[in-house]
Design an enzyme around this catalytic site. Sequence first.
Site, PDB file in Angstrom:
ATOM      1  N   CYS A   1       0.791  -1.240  -0.137  1.00 47.01           N
ATOM      2  CA  CYS A   1      -0.050  -0.086   0.006  1.00 47.01           C
ATOM      3  C   CYS A   1       0.755   1.291   0.159  1.00 47.01           C
ATOM      4  O   CYS A   1       0.712   2.060  -0.798  1.00 47.01           O
ATOM      5  CB  CYS A   1      -0.929  -0.001   1.303  1.00 47.01           C
ATOM      6  SG  CYS A   1      -1.904   1.439   1.421  1.00 47.01           S
TER       7      CYS A   1
ATOM      8  N   TYR B   1      -9.100  -3.252 -11.499  1.00 44.64           N
ATOM      9  CA  TYR B   1      -8.881  -1.799 -11.142  1.00 44.64           C
ATOM     10  C   TYR B   1      -7.417  -0.993 -11.405  1.00 44.64           C
ATOM     11  O   TYR B   1      -7.220  -0.114 -11.644  1.00 44.64           O
ATOM     12  CB  TYR B   1      -9.434  -1.582  -9.677  1.00 44.64           C
ATOM     13  CG  TYR B   1      -8.367  -1.976  -8.423  1.00 44.64           C
ATOM     14  CD1 TYR B   1      -7.765  -0.933  -7.857  1.00 44.64           C
ATOM     15  CD2 TYR B   1      -8.526  -3.207  -7.945  1.00 44.64           C
ATOM     16  CE1 TYR B   1      -6.870  -1.237  -6.943  1.00 44.64           C
ATOM     17  CE2 TYR B   1      -7.790  -3.610  -6.917  1.00 44.64           C
ATOM     18  CZ  TYR B   1      -6.788  -2.540  -6.272  1.00 44.64           C
ATOM     19  OH  TYR B   1      -6.053  -2.975  -5.398  1.00 44.64           O
TER      20      TYR B   1
ATOM     21  N   GLU C   1      -6.922   2.044 -13.480  1.00 46.51           N
ATOM     22  CA  GLU C   1      -6.279   3.069 -12.985  1.00 46.51           C
ATOM     23  C   GLU C   1      -5.019   3.582 -13.509  1.00 46.51           C
ATOM     24  O   GLU C   1      -4.814   4.788 -13.818  1.00 46.51           O
ATOM     25  CB  GLU C   1      -5.951   2.890 -11.453  1.00 46.51           C
ATOM     26  CG  GLU C   1      -7.234   2.743 -10.618  1.00 46.51           C
ATOM     27  CD  GLU C   1      -7.047   2.462  -9.259  1.00 46.51           C
ATOM     28  OE1 GLU C   1      -7.785   2.614  -8.220  1.00 46.51           O
ATOM     29  OE2 GLU C   1      -5.818   1.719  -8.644  1.00 46.51           O
TER      30      GLU C   1
ATOM     31  N   HIS D   1     -27.188  21.347  -0.820  1.00 49.97           N
ATOM     32  CA  HIS D   1     -27.215  21.959  -2.009  1.00 49.97           C
ATOM     33  C   HIS D   1     -26.212  23.194  -1.947  1.00 49.97           C
ATOM     34  O   HIS D   1     -26.268  23.831  -1.357  1.00 49.97           O
ATOM     35  CB  HIS D   1     -28.753  22.445  -2.257  1.00 49.97           C
ATOM     36  CG  HIS D   1     -28.847  22.907  -3.781  1.00 49.97           C
ATOM     37  ND1 HIS D   1     -29.144  22.332  -4.843  1.00 49.97           N
ATOM     38  CD2 HIS D   1     -29.334  24.419  -4.098  1.00 49.97           C
ATOM     39  CE1 HIS D   1     -29.138  23.224  -5.716  1.00 49.97           C
ATOM     40  NE2 HIS D   1     -29.420  24.238  -5.222  1.00 49.97           N
TER      41      HIS D   1
ATOM     42  N   GLU E   1     -26.066  15.443  -3.785  1.00 48.31           N
ATOM     43  CA  GLU E   1     -27.325  15.811  -3.248  1.00 48.31           C
ATOM     44  C   GLU E   1     -28.504  14.548  -4.336  1.00 48.31           C
ATOM     45  O   GLU E   1     -29.644  14.115  -3.900  1.00 48.31           O
ATOM     46  CB  GLU E   1     -27.967  16.804  -3.589  1.00 48.31           C
ATOM     47  CG  GLU E   1     -28.099  17.674  -4.766  1.00 48.31           C
ATOM     48  CD  GLU E   1     -28.407  18.952  -4.915  1.00 48.31           C
ATOM     49  OE1 GLU E   1     -29.540  19.491  -4.220  1.00 48.31           O
ATOM     50  OE2 GLU E   1     -27.542  19.932  -5.284  1.00 48.31           O
TER      51      GLU E   1
ATOM     52  N   CYS F   1      -1.485   1.595  -3.209  1.00 48.64           N
ATOM     53  CA  CYS F   1      -2.350   2.631  -3.087  1.00 48.64           C
ATOM     54  C   CYS F   1      -1.855   4.081  -2.928  1.00 48.64           C
ATOM     55  O   CYS F   1      -2.513   5.256  -3.733  1.00 48.64           O
ATOM     56  CB  CYS F   1      -3.029   2.475  -1.617  1.00 48.64           C
ATOM     57  SG  CYS F   1      -3.334   1.038  -1.058  1.00 48.64           S
TER      58      CYS F   1
ATOM     59  N   LYS G   1       0.320   5.573  -5.946  1.00 46.78           N
ATOM     60  CA  LYS G   1      -0.877   5.376  -6.874  1.00 46.78           C
ATOM     61  C   LYS G   1      -1.865   6.678  -7.025  1.00 46.78           C
ATOM     62  O   LYS G   1      -1.859   7.241  -7.792  1.00 46.78           O
ATOM     63  CB  LYS G   1      -1.711   3.823  -7.067  1.00 46.78           C
ATOM     64  CG  LYS G   1      -2.706   3.662  -7.932  1.00 46.78           C
ATOM     65  CD  LYS G   1      -4.074   4.341  -7.649  1.00 46.78           C
ATOM     66  CE  LYS G   1      -4.717   3.764  -6.387  1.00 46.78           C
ATOM     67  NZ  LYS G   1      -5.350   2.581  -6.290  1.00 46.78           N
TER      68      LYS G   1
HETATM   69  C1  FAD Z   1      -1.034  -0.601  -7.592  1.00 46.00           C
HETATM   70  C2  FAD Z   1      -1.781  -1.164  -6.517  1.00 46.00           C
HETATM   71  C3  FAD Z   1      -2.613  -0.213  -6.045  1.00 46.00           C
HETATM   72  C4  FAD Z   1      -3.667  -0.385  -4.969  1.00 46.00           C
HETATM   73  N1  FAD Z   1      -4.508   0.588  -4.372  1.00 46.00           N
HETATM   74  C5  FAD Z   1      -5.121   0.314  -3.414  1.00 46.00           C
HETATM   75  C6  FAD Z   1      -6.386   1.172  -3.055  1.00 46.00           C
HETATM   76  O1  FAD Z   1      -6.070   2.319  -3.839  1.00 46.00           O
HETATM   77  N2  FAD Z   1      -6.918   0.832  -1.950  1.00 46.00           N
HETATM   78  C7  FAD Z   1      -6.810  -0.219  -1.468  1.00 46.00           C
HETATM   79  O2  FAD Z   1      -7.439  -0.403  -0.389  1.00 46.00           O
HETATM   80  N3  FAD Z   1      -5.814  -1.171  -1.829  1.00 46.00           N
HETATM   81  C8  FAD Z   1      -5.174  -0.946  -2.660  1.00 46.00           C
HETATM   82  N4  FAD Z   1      -4.087  -1.962  -3.110  1.00 46.00           N
HETATM   83  C9  FAD Z   1      -4.240  -3.063  -2.366  1.00 46.00           C
HETATM   84  C10 FAD Z   1      -3.123  -2.850  -1.219  1.00 46.00           C
HETATM   85  O3  FAD Z   1      -2.140  -2.517  -1.482  1.00 46.00           O
HETATM   86  C11 FAD Z   1      -3.213  -4.521  -0.377  1.00 46.00           C
HETATM   87  O4  FAD Z   1      -4.610  -4.942  -0.064  1.00 46.00           O
HETATM   88  C12 FAD Z   1      -2.662  -4.028   0.900  1.00 46.00           C
HETATM   89  O5  FAD Z   1      -1.432  -3.858   0.749  1.00 46.00           O
HETATM   90  C13 FAD Z   1      -2.558  -5.493   1.678  1.00 46.00           C
HETATM   91  O6  FAD Z   1      -1.638  -5.611   2.789  1.00 46.00           O
HETATM   92  P1  FAD Z   1      -1.008  -7.074   3.264  1.00 46.00           P
HETATM   93  O7  FAD Z   1      -0.637  -6.652   4.777  1.00 46.00           O
HETATM   94  O8  FAD Z   1      -1.879  -8.180   3.050  1.00 46.00           O
HETATM   95  O9  FAD Z   1       0.155  -7.055   2.490  1.00 46.00           O
HETATM   96  P2  FAD Z   1       1.284  -5.956   1.852  1.00 46.00           P
HETATM   97  O10 FAD Z   1       1.185  -4.529   2.083  1.00 46.00           O
HETATM   98  O11 FAD Z   1       1.709  -6.284   0.477  1.00 46.00           O
HETATM   99  O12 FAD Z   1       2.642  -6.347   2.974  1.00 46.00           O
HETATM  100  C14 FAD Z   1       3.378  -7.671   2.789  1.00 46.00           C
HETATM  101  C15 FAD Z   1       4.757  -7.305   3.227  1.00 46.00           C
HETATM  102  O13 FAD Z   1       5.335  -8.504   3.429  1.00 46.00           O
HETATM  103  C16 FAD Z   1       6.792  -8.403   2.937  1.00 46.00           C
HETATM  104  N5  FAD Z   1       7.292  -9.960   2.816  1.00 46.00           N
HETATM  105  C17 FAD Z   1       6.484 -10.686   2.129  1.00 46.00           C
HETATM  106  N6  FAD Z   1       7.123 -11.927   2.231  1.00 46.00           N
HETATM  107  C18 FAD Z   1       8.068 -11.758   3.291  1.00 46.00           C
HETATM  108  C19 FAD Z   1       9.015 -12.543   4.146  1.00 46.00           C
HETATM  109  N7  FAD Z   1       9.086 -14.094   3.831  1.00 46.00           N
HETATM  110  N8  FAD Z   1       9.858 -12.013   5.133  1.00 46.00           N
HETATM  111  C20 FAD Z   1       9.585 -10.684   5.403  1.00 46.00           C
HETATM  112  N9  FAD Z   1       8.633  -9.889   4.559  1.00 46.00           N
HETATM  113  C21 FAD Z   1       8.024 -10.283   3.544  1.00 46.00           C
HETATM  114  C22 FAD Z   1       6.544  -7.738   1.663  1.00 46.00           C
HETATM  115  O14 FAD Z   1       7.892  -7.249   1.381  1.00 46.00           O
HETATM  116  C23 FAD Z   1       5.506  -6.560   2.070  1.00 46.00           C
HETATM  117  O15 FAD Z   1       6.090  -5.404   2.561  1.00 46.00           O
HETATM  118  C24 FAD Z   1      -3.346  -1.596  -4.212  1.00 46.00           C
HETATM  119  C25 FAD Z   1      -2.427  -2.654  -4.818  1.00 46.00           C
HETATM  120  C26 FAD Z   1      -1.520  -2.356  -5.751  1.00 46.00           C
HETATM  121  C27 FAD Z   1      -0.581  -3.367  -6.234  1.00 46.00           C
END
Ligand code: FAD
Length: 463
Positions: A43, A180, A184, A439, A444, A48, A51
Site C-alpha cells: 500500500c 482496477y 487506474e 445543495h 444530493e 495505494c 498510485k
Molecule cells: C498498484 C496497487 C494499487 C492499490 N491500490 C489500492 C487502493 O487504492 N486501495 C486499497 O485499499 N488497496 C489498494 N491496493 C491493495 C493493497 O495495497 C493491499 O490490499 C494491501 O497492501 C495488503 O496488505 P497486506 O498486509 O496483506 O500485504 P502487503 O501490504 O503487501 O505487505 C506484505 C509485506 O510482506 C513483506 N514480505 C513478503 N514475504 C516476506 C517474508 N518472507 N519475510 C519478510 N517480509 C516479507 C513484503 O515485502 C511486504 O512488505 C493496491 C495494490 C496495488 C498493487
Amino acid sequence: MTQYDYDLFVIGGGSGGVRAGRVAASLGKRVAIAEEYRFGGTCVIRGCVPKKLFVYASQFPEHFEDAAGYGWTVGERSFDWKTLIANKDKEIARLEGLYRKGLENAGATIIESRAVLEDAHTIRLQKDGRTVTAETILIATGGHPSLHPALPGHEHCITSDEAFHLEELPKAIVIAGGGYIGVEFANIFHGLGVETTLIYRGKEILGRFDKDLRTALHVEMEAKGIKVLCKEIFTKIEKRPDGRLEAHTNADRTLVVDQVMLAIGRQPNTSGLGLDRAGVTTGPKGEIIVDDYSRTNVENIYAVGDVTDRVQLTPVAIHEAMCFVDTVYRGKPTKPDHEAVATAVFSQPELGTVGLSEEDAAKKYDELEIYKATFRPMRHTLSGRMEKMVMKLIVDAASRRVVGAHVLGVDAGEMAQLLGIAVKAKLTKEDFDATMAVHPTAAEELVTMYQPSYRVKNGELIA
Ligand SMILES: Cc1cc2nc3c(=O)[nH]c(=O)nc-3n(C[C@H](O)[C@H](O)[C@H](O)COP(=O)(O)OP(=O)(O)OC[C@H]3O[C@@H](n4cnc5c(N)ncnc54)[C@H](O)[C@@H]3O)c2cc1C
C-alpha cells in the site's frame, strides 16, 4: 511450559502485519516483525499511496483545460516525470519512517530480513541465518503482480511495481488487464500525456462492478482518448532494434509502444515461505487457507491480508489484523466482516461503490427497485466538459433496504466512504429520502431520486 523468544512473530511489514504487530506490542506482548523489503508494504511503497499521488498528478491537464471556462488563462505548462517520482519517493520514505516509528514506540522488535518458517514455532531469518521462536506466528506477506510466463516476450513487460520507478515517461503504453489496477494506470498514463491502450480479455472492464458504471466509465475513457480493447489478448511481445516494443494481439493488431504493462492479477507471497515445513495448508493459487478467525489449519499460525486472497484491500487487511488481535490477545474472538466493503476505482472519472451490483442483487433478491440518474455535474457546465456522472441505488423491494450504491464521477471515492455507512447500517430507501439534500452538490442526487427508474423481478426487467 515452553519459553519462546517472542509471544508473536509477524512475517511481513505491510498494512496487516504492521497493524497487528503494533497493537499487540502496545498490549505488552513481546512482538517481533520481519520485513524483507520496506516497511509499509504494498500500500505505502508500491500500491495505494504512490498510485493516488500519480492520479493527482495526472488530473492537472484537465484542471488546466477546465479553468478556461471559468475565466482563467493558464500559461505555458510542462510536466517533469522525474520531479514527480522524486517527490513521491520522498513522501513514501516519510510514511515508511512513520510505520517504523509506530512499531518502535509500541515496543516491537523490528527485523529487516526475509523470514521463513522452519516449523510451527520456529522462524529462520535469512539475512543472518539465525532462528527465533514464537508462541504465535502471523503471516502477513501480501502478494505480488502476476507475470505471464506463457506469453512470448513476457520478459519485456513491466508490472505496477516497475511503473512506479520508470526512468522515463513512455510516449506510448499498452496495459493488459481489466481490473482496477489496469484501469487506474491507463487513466494515469493517459492523463500524463502518454498514448494509452488498455487491452482486456473479458467482455467489459471491471468485471465485478455494476454494469451501468463499467459501461459508462468505458465510454468516458474512450472519449478522453484511451483506446480500450475488450475480448482481445496479447499473442507475443517483440523488442525492435530501436528499443520500442511491438505488442501483437489475437485480433491481428500490432501496437508499437515504449512499455507493455501487465496488470493481470496478483499472487499470494507464499512460495519458499516454509509453509510445508510448518504444515500450513494453501489453496490453488498458493493462498493461505484460514478459518473465520484468520487461523490456519495449524493452531498457533494465523494469516491476514492479501496472502489469504479474501478481499485484497488495505482497510480489509487492517481490519483482519485488528480482529486477530481481539481474538488472540483481548479474549474477544472476532470474525472479520467482509460484507459491504466500500471501495473506489481511481479512474477518471472516479468510480465509488458499496454493496451489491444490480446483477448480484438480482440473484439474491426477488424484486429490486433501481434508482438511476445520469447527468452533467455543475462543475462541468462552465468548463464545457461533457463528462457525465452516474448514480445508482439498488433497493430490495421487500425490505426497502438500499443494498447497493454506486457512483461514477468526481469525488465518487469520497462519496462511497459515506454511502458505506448507510449501506452497512442497513438503511432503507425511506431513510435516504428523509435525508435533506446538501445543495448545490452532485451528491444530493443520492437523496433526491424519488421514483424508481425501473424494477427487476426474478432477474427480469419489469419497467
Ligand atoms: C498498484 C496497487 C494499487 C492499490 N491500490 C489500492 C487502493 O487504492 N486501495 C486499497 O485499499 N488497496 C489498494 N491496493 C491493495 C493493497 O495495497 C493491499 O490490499 C494491501 O497492501 C495488503 O496488505 P497486506 O498486509 O496483506 O500485504 P502487503 O501490504 O503487501 O505487505 C506484505 C509485506 O510482506 C513483506 N514480505 C513478503 N514475504 C516476506 C517474508 N518472507 N519475510 C519478510 N517480509 C516479507 C513484503 O515485502 C511486504 O512488505 C493496491 C495494490 C496495488 C498493487
